[in-house]
Motif scaffolding. Structure first.
Motif, PDB file in Angstrom:
ATOM      1  N   LEU A  36      -4.705 -13.135   1.033  1.00 40.58           N
ATOM      2  CA  LEU A  36      -5.693 -11.984   0.990  1.00 40.58           C
ATOM      3  C   LEU A  36      -4.941 -10.698   0.553  1.00 40.58           C
ATOM      4  O   LEU A  36      -3.967 -10.621   1.064  1.00 40.58           O
ATOM      5  CB  LEU A  36      -6.330 -11.944   2.442  1.00 40.58           C
ATOM      6  CG  LEU A  36      -7.361 -12.861   3.021  1.00 40.58           C
ATOM      7  CD1 LEU A  36      -7.781 -12.635   4.327  1.00 40.58           C
ATOM      8  CD2 LEU A  36      -8.682 -12.612   2.093  1.00 40.58           C
ATOM      9  N   LYS A  37      -5.631  -9.943  -0.090  1.00 41.01           N
ATOM     10  CA  LYS A  37      -5.396  -8.485  -0.487  1.00 41.01           C
ATOM     11  C   LYS A  37      -5.673  -7.463   0.614  1.00 41.01           C
ATOM     12  O   LYS A  37      -4.719  -6.627   1.143  1.00 41.01           O
ATOM     13  CB  LYS A  37      -5.713  -8.160  -1.714  1.00 41.01           C
ATOM     14  CG  LYS A  37      -5.214  -6.601  -2.129  1.00 41.01           C
ATOM     15  CD  LYS A  37      -5.304  -6.298  -3.782  1.00 41.01           C
ATOM     16  CE  LYS A  37      -6.783  -6.247  -3.924  1.00 41.01           C
ATOM     17  NZ  LYS A  37      -7.162  -5.878  -5.364  1.00 41.01           N
ATOM     18  N   GLU A  38      -6.861  -7.611   0.971  1.00 43.48           N
ATOM     19  CA  GLU A  38      -7.568  -6.707   1.882  1.00 43.48           C
ATOM     20  C   GLU A  38      -8.795  -7.222   2.545  1.00 43.48           C
ATOM     21  O   GLU A  38      -9.447  -8.301   1.875  1.00 43.48           O
ATOM     22  CB  GLU A  38      -7.776  -5.357   1.465  1.00 43.48           C
ATOM     23  CG  GLU A  38      -8.837  -5.228   0.599  1.00 43.48           C
ATOM     24  CD  GLU A  38      -9.105  -3.917  -0.076  1.00 43.48           C
ATOM     25  OE1 GLU A  38      -9.850  -3.035   0.766  1.00 43.48           O
ATOM     26  OE2 GLU A  38      -8.654  -3.590  -1.341  1.00 43.48           O
ATOM     27  N   THR A  39      -9.158  -6.754   3.620  1.00 42.63           N
ATOM     28  CA  THR A  39     -10.400  -7.254   4.214  1.00 42.63           C
ATOM     29  C   THR A  39     -11.124  -5.794   4.781  1.00 42.63           C
ATOM     30  O   THR A  39     -10.845  -4.873   4.895  1.00 42.63           O
ATOM     31  CB  THR A  39     -10.478  -8.210   5.397  1.00 42.63           C
ATOM     32  OG1 THR A  39      -9.766  -7.611   6.470  1.00 42.63           O
ATOM     33  CG2 THR A  39      -9.465  -9.545   4.851  1.00 42.63           C
ATOM     34  N   ASP A  40     -12.469  -6.137   5.269  1.00 43.21           N
ATOM     35  CA  ASP A  40     -13.095  -5.188   5.973  1.00 43.21           C
ATOM     36  C   ASP A  40     -12.552  -4.605   7.293  1.00 43.21           C
ATOM     37  O   ASP A  40     -12.648  -3.456   7.380  1.00 43.21           O
ATOM     38  CB  ASP A  40     -14.550  -5.461   6.133  1.00 43.21           C
ATOM     39  CG  ASP A  40     -14.804  -6.495   6.990  1.00 43.21           C
ATOM     40  OD1 ASP A  40     -15.215  -6.366   8.044  1.00 43.21           O
ATOM     41  OD2 ASP A  40     -14.476  -7.915   6.557  1.00 43.21           O
ATOM     42  N   GLN A  41     -11.803  -5.623   7.869  1.00 44.59           N
ATOM     43  CA  GLN A  41     -11.079  -5.360   9.164  1.00 44.59           C
ATOM     44  C   GLN A  41      -9.816  -4.501   8.860  1.00 44.59           C
ATOM     45  O   GLN A  41      -9.692  -3.729   9.507  1.00 44.59           O
ATOM     46  CB  GLN A  41     -10.887  -6.688   9.806  1.00 44.59           C
ATOM     47  CG  GLN A  41     -10.347  -6.628  11.109  1.00 44.59           C
ATOM     48  CD  GLN A  41     -11.625  -6.005  11.954  1.00 44.59           C
ATOM     49  OE1 GLN A  41     -12.672  -6.273  12.010  1.00 44.59           O
ATOM     50  NE2 GLN A  41     -11.153  -5.190  12.977  1.00 44.59           N
ATOM     51  N   THR A  42      -9.217  -4.915   7.808  1.00 41.46           N
ATOM     52  CA  THR A  42      -7.984  -3.898   7.597  1.00 41.46           C
ATOM     53  C   THR A  42      -8.223  -2.436   7.307  1.00 41.46           C
ATOM     54  O   THR A  42      -7.825  -1.419   7.713  1.00 41.46           O
ATOM     55  CB  THR A  42      -7.039  -4.800   6.572  1.00 41.46           C
ATOM     56  OG1 THR A  42      -7.913  -4.505   5.385  1.00 41.46           O
ATOM     57  CG2 THR A  42      -6.344  -5.987   6.942  1.00 41.46           C
ATOM     58  N   ASN A  43      -9.526  -2.230   6.582  1.00 44.51           N
ATOM     59  CA  ASN A  43      -9.949  -1.014   6.154  1.00 44.51           C
ATOM     60  C   ASN A  43     -10.257  -0.312   7.137  1.00 44.51           C
ATOM     61  O   ASN A  43     -10.007   0.908   7.298  1.00 44.51           O
ATOM     62  CB  ASN A  43     -10.856  -0.878   5.062  1.00 44.51           C
ATOM     63  CG  ASN A  43     -10.468  -1.377   3.505  1.00 44.51           C
ATOM     64  OD1 ASN A  43      -9.074  -1.539   3.394  1.00 44.51           O
ATOM     65  ND2 ASN A  43     -11.070  -1.423   2.528  1.00 44.51           N
ATOM     66  N   ARG A  44     -10.970  -0.911   8.120  1.00 40.41           N
ATOM     67  CA  ARG A  44     -11.418  -0.110   9.337  1.00 40.41           C
ATOM     68  C   ARG A  44     -10.302   0.261  10.359  1.00 40.41           C
ATOM     69  O   ARG A  44     -10.419   1.228  10.982  1.00 40.41           O
ATOM     70  CB  ARG A  44     -12.527  -1.049  10.182  1.00 40.41           C
ATOM     71  CG  ARG A  44     -14.039  -1.303   9.430  1.00 40.41           C
ATOM     72  CD  ARG A  44     -14.567  -2.215  10.182  1.00 40.41           C
ATOM     73  NE  ARG A  44     -15.897  -2.373   9.374  1.00 40.41           N
ATOM     74  CZ  ARG A  44     -16.689  -3.537   9.724  1.00 40.41           C
ATOM     75  NH1 ARG A  44     -16.337  -4.297  10.649  1.00 40.41           N
ATOM     76  NH2 ARG A  44     -17.814  -3.715   8.768  1.00 40.41           N
ATOM     77  N   GLU A  45      -9.344  -0.608  10.371  1.00 39.71           N
ATOM     78  CA  GLU A  45      -7.988  -0.444  11.174  1.00 39.71           C
ATOM     79  C   GLU A  45      -7.343   0.591  10.565  1.00 39.71           C
ATOM     80  O   GLU A  45      -6.622   1.520  11.363  1.00 39.71           O
ATOM     81  CB  GLU A  45      -7.226  -1.723  11.347  1.00 39.71           C
ATOM     82  CG  GLU A  45      -7.893  -2.744  12.208  1.00 39.71           C
ATOM     83  CD  GLU A  45      -7.064  -3.951  12.126  1.00 39.71           C
ATOM     84  OE1 GLU A  45      -5.932  -3.991  11.486  1.00 39.71           O
ATOM     85  OE2 GLU A  45      -7.557  -5.041  12.828  1.00 39.71           O
TER      86      GLU A  45
END
Length: 317
Positions: free
Chosen positions: A306-315
């Protein structure tokens, strides 16, 4: 009680189709009784603006849309596996973003699963209108071949598009092999499955990333993953070529005793050598495919990164 349906959507270069897909699914969602939808979009290393489109959709619907973005293109099988891993719904559906999988079938699929008779409701195409005739021909031959050489049932025209119970998804995830062929795995894990027939539909937008060659390689994965008949075939070819060489040897000896040796013999020798050598290389290639797949399994590499997810962006906000 509101039940959640997780919609797993692998995406590779689907920027043109995604807005239409989301709009269509939203219209279906409003017709579902006592159920809501969770979208899980998996960006499989797309080269276009697929991820940007997904982010825009998620921005406008944070409650329902989740996404995973791979560090590179790992393939549809990895994307499917990742989506199933991250799904949280009581029921999990697998769909393509191009709308060739009819979303209007979802209410009927959900109704069938709620009766507790089936653990999976799949779909199968009864027509291949719009598909190149050559591809249709080879697809039909593929299913015939697989049902002859494999103990696992392969339903002609079956799609990845299906709605499954949580317990079936757990079984699918327990099959953690690297070389995956989901159509075979869905069948191999068992569970009662009902197939809804439908007529083939054209893509809503964009172009397919599946070329004839990529489909051919995909079918080879199916053969190797679900049958050892090619290995038996290679052994039989070796045995047959051995007996043929014995017959040729007897023939040459008898001919020399009766008629002498009127020719130098090198043409027949070269022909036999090339024929047997070709068969050996062919059989070695079959064995090599199995050894190569085994080698990849022993590496224990992750199916995806994984490079990114919606969760990491929200954090990070």
């Amino acid at each position: 009680m509101i039940e959640r349906i997780s919609i797993v959507v692998p995406c590779f270069n689907e920027e043109a189709a995604l807005p239409f897909f989301y709009e269509e699914l939203e219209s279906i969602r409003k017709k579902l009784e006592q159920a809501d939808i969770e979208y899980i979009f998996i960006d499989d290393g797309s080269k276009d603006q697929t991820l940007a489109v997904i982010k825009e959709l998620a921005k406008n619907d944070e409650e329902r849309i989740r996404y995973l973005s791979f560090s590179r293109n790992f393939g549809k099988e990895a994307a499917l596996y990742a989506g199933l891993q991250h799904a949280t719904g009581e029921y999990i559906a697998v769909m393509d973003a191009d709308l060739q999988d009819p979303p209007e079938l979802l209410p009927e699929m959900l109704s069938l699963l709620r009766k507790k008779t089936y653990d999976c409701v799949g779909t199968r195409r009864v027509t291949r209108n719009g598909e190149p005739p050559v591809r249709s021909f080879f697809a039909k031959q593929f299913y015939k071949l697989m049902n002859h050489i494999s103990d696992t049932e392969f339903v002609d025209g079956a799609r990845d598009y299906r709605l499954m119970t949580r317990r079936m998804v757990k079984a699918v995830l327990s099959v953690s092999e690297v070389n995956r062929f989901s159509k075979g795995i869905f069948s191999w894990v068992g569970f009662d499955t009902y197939y809804l027939p439908y007529k083939n539909k054209e893509r809503i937008a964009g172009e397919t990333s599946w070329s004839f060659w990529s489909l051919f390689n995909y079918s080879l994965d199916a053969v190797i993953n679900f049958s050892d008949v090619p290995l038996t075939f290679a052994s039989l070819i070796g045995l047959l070529s051995f007996f043929v060489s014995i017959l040729f040897l007897v023939f040459i000896v008898i001919r020399a005793l009766i008629f002498g040796d009127p020719t130098a013999g090198w043409p027949s020798l070269v022909t036999i050598t090339l024929a047997i050598g070709g068969l050996q290389l062919f059989c070695l290639g079959i064995v090599g495919k199995y050894v190569g797949k085994t080698y990849l399994e022993t590496k224990k590499r992750p199916l995806y990164i994984l490079k990114e997810t919606d969760q990491t962006n929200r954090e990070n906000k």
